[in-house]
Write a protein that holds these residues in place. Structure first.
Motif, short mmCIF file in Angstrom:
data_model
loop_
_atom_site.label_atom_id
_atom_site.label_comp_id
_atom_site.label_asym_id
_atom_site.label_seq_id
_atom_site.Cartn_x
_atom_site.Cartn_y
_atom_site.Cartn_z
N UNK A 154 57.98 23.76 92.35
CA UNK A 154 59.19 23.00 92.01
C UNK A 154 60.39 23.49 92.80
N UNK A 155 60.50 24.81 92.90
CA UNK A 155 61.64 25.37 93.63
C UNK A 155 61.58 24.98 95.10
N UNK A 156 60.38 25.03 95.67
CA UNK A 156 60.22 24.66 97.08
C UNK A 156 60.58 23.19 97.31
N UNK A 157 60.20 22.35 96.38
CA UNK A 157 60.53 20.92 96.49
C UNK A 157 62.04 20.70 96.35
N UNK A 158 62.63 21.43 95.40
CA UNK A 158 64.09 21.29 95.22
C UNK A 158 64.82 21.79 96.46
N UNK A 159 64.35 22.90 97.02
CA UNK A 159 64.97 23.44 98.24
C UNK A 159 64.84 22.47 99.41
N UNK A 160 63.73 21.74 99.45
CA UNK A 160 63.54 20.77 100.53
C UNK A 160 64.47 19.57 100.36
N UNK A 161 64.98 19.40 99.13
CA UNK A 161 65.94 18.32 98.91
C UNK A 161 65.51 17.26 97.91
N UNK A 162 64.42 17.50 97.19
CA UNK A 162 63.98 16.51 96.18
C UNK A 162 65.09 16.34 95.14
N UNK A 163 65.39 15.10 94.81
CA UNK A 163 66.43 14.82 93.82
C UNK A 163 65.88 14.90 92.41
N UNK A 164 64.60 14.61 92.29
CA UNK A 164 63.98 14.51 90.97
C UNK A 164 62.56 15.05 91.08
N UNK A 165 62.17 15.88 90.13
CA UNK A 165 60.80 16.39 90.11
C UNK A 165 60.00 15.64 89.05
N UNK A 166 58.77 15.35 89.38
CA UNK A 166 57.89 14.65 88.44
C UNK A 166 56.66 15.49 88.14
N UNK A 167 56.77 16.41 87.18
CA UNK A 167 55.59 17.21 86.84
C UNK A 167 54.52 16.30 86.20
N UNK A 168 53.38 16.21 86.88
CA UNK A 168 52.34 15.26 86.44
C UNK A 168 51.08 15.98 86.01
N UNK A 169 51.21 17.28 85.79
CA UNK A 169 50.03 18.14 85.61
C UNK A 169 49.57 18.27 84.16
N UNK A 170 50.48 18.02 83.21
CA UNK A 170 50.17 18.11 81.76
C UNK A 170 49.82 19.52 81.27
N UNK A 171 50.32 20.55 81.96
CA UNK A 171 50.18 21.90 81.41
C UNK A 171 51.23 22.07 80.29
#
Ligand code: PBG
Length: 332
Positions: A154-171
């Motif tokens: 998640x942090x890597x995606x946010x650092x790359x510039x993702x505006x919104x994260x979609x955790x789809x893993x269901x943990x």
């Protein structure tokens, strides 16, 4: 026979203008999020046979699609990488490479400064050699160790510039852990749209073809995705994700789960989205290609149904077509 017809429901249906006057639900391009598949290479566009009309794009061509999406007023795209098979391993290590396919795509799109959000999926399945969303230890898809990796992803995606994260893993607990990581690293504005009630569905097959996970997936996802028989459990899942810091929640799949969507929306009244998944898209397109259903009509009717049931928006492979239809009926 003496009918009392002082109340004639058909009065409000007598003409186009009369119907428009009393319409309860409307669609606009801002209702749609467009999932897009990415592949390596340059000038590459690969059709996905089980999703007629959907392609995987190399980043240079993906950018053109995203420009068109912004042009047609779509508010957000959702990116899914097809990781080269030789970069997949049992730990999904490539997910943590800040230069992986999806991170490069995010940076490239961000550099254009378009008025469109980028959502990035958080889960390990496009990166693992076994096709599961989490880590496997002694045959078990382990929760807590997976959540730790997901926070890093998640942090890597946010650092790359993702505006919104979609955790789809269901943990369990991953929304709280991801939110905490984002806050600690000062990514205060990164949204989380949690795949809060994601069912272990047979409708995901074509998606797994698209991200190259069909042939690799071992077993099923029933120990983490929800049992399609359960509705009350979905409310618990959503409640937890809201408490843990989700800004928006999603129900997935779409049309077969409208009852769940309606329950969630009326219980929590927060931004609630539906995912019209790959298998739903494939079924419609198969019928359309056979001349059994009319594409524009069936597409718009299904999308309208989501909104009528309470969705604030829909993730759909029809997003661009639907936006074109709404803005310019000749464009598709
Ligand atoms: C992976 C993921 C899946 C989808 C979105 N993210 C597949 C799965 O859980 O196996 C499905 C989307 C679709 O079918 O359109 N975490």
């Amino acid at each position: 026979m003496n009918l009392d017809l002082s109340k004639r429901m058909r009065r409000n249906r007598k003409s186009d203008w009369a119907r428009r006057l009393v319409t309860e639900t409307t669609l606009s391009p801002s209702d749609f999020i467009w999932p897009l598949f990415i592949q390596e290479g340059c000038n590459e566009k690969t059709p996905i046979p089980s999703m007629p009309g959907v392609y995987r794009y190399s980043i240079d061509l993906l950018v053109e699609q995203v420009k068109e999406a912004a042009n047609y007023q779509l508010p957000m795209i959702a990116l899914f990488p097809n990781t080269p098979q030789d970069l997949r391993d049992d730990k999904g290590s490539e997910a943590l490479n800040p230069n992986n396919l999806v991170c490069r795509a995010i940076r490239e799109i961000k550099s254009l400064g378009l008025n469109i959000g980028i959502m990035a999926d958080v889960a390990l399945d496009p990166y693992t050699s076994h096709g599961h969303d989490g880590l496997i230890i002694d045959g078990e898809i382990v929760n807590d160790a997976t959540v730790k990796v997901l926070t890093q992803q998640s942090l890597i995606l946010a650092q790359a510039g993702a505006d919104c994260l979609g955790p789809s893993d269901m943990m369990d607990g991953r929304i709280g852990a991801i939110r905490q990581t984002l806050e600690q690293n000062k990514y205060y504005n990164t949204q989380i749209m949690s795949y809060a009630a994601k069912f272990a569905s047979s409708y995901y097959g074509p998606f797994r073809d698209a991200v190259g996970a069909s042939s690799t997936l071992q077993g099923d996802k029933k120990s983490y995705q929800m049992n399609p028989a359960n509705s009350n459990e979905a409310l618990q899942e959503v409640r937890l994700d809201i408490e843990e810091g989700a800004d928006m929640v999603m129900i997935k799949p779409g049309l077969p789960y409208l009852d769940v969507l309606k329950n969630v929306k009326s219980t929590f009244n927060i931004p609630t989205f539906a995912y019209q998944v790959s298998g739903e898209y494939a079924m419609i397109q198969a019928a359309v290609e056979n001349g059994w259903l009319e594409k524009e009509k069936i597409m718009m009717e299904t999308l309208l149904s989501f909104k009528r049931a309470g969705a604030d928006g829909v993730l759909t492979y029809f997003a661009l077509d639907a936006a074109k239809y709404l803005l310019n009926k000749d464009a598709i």
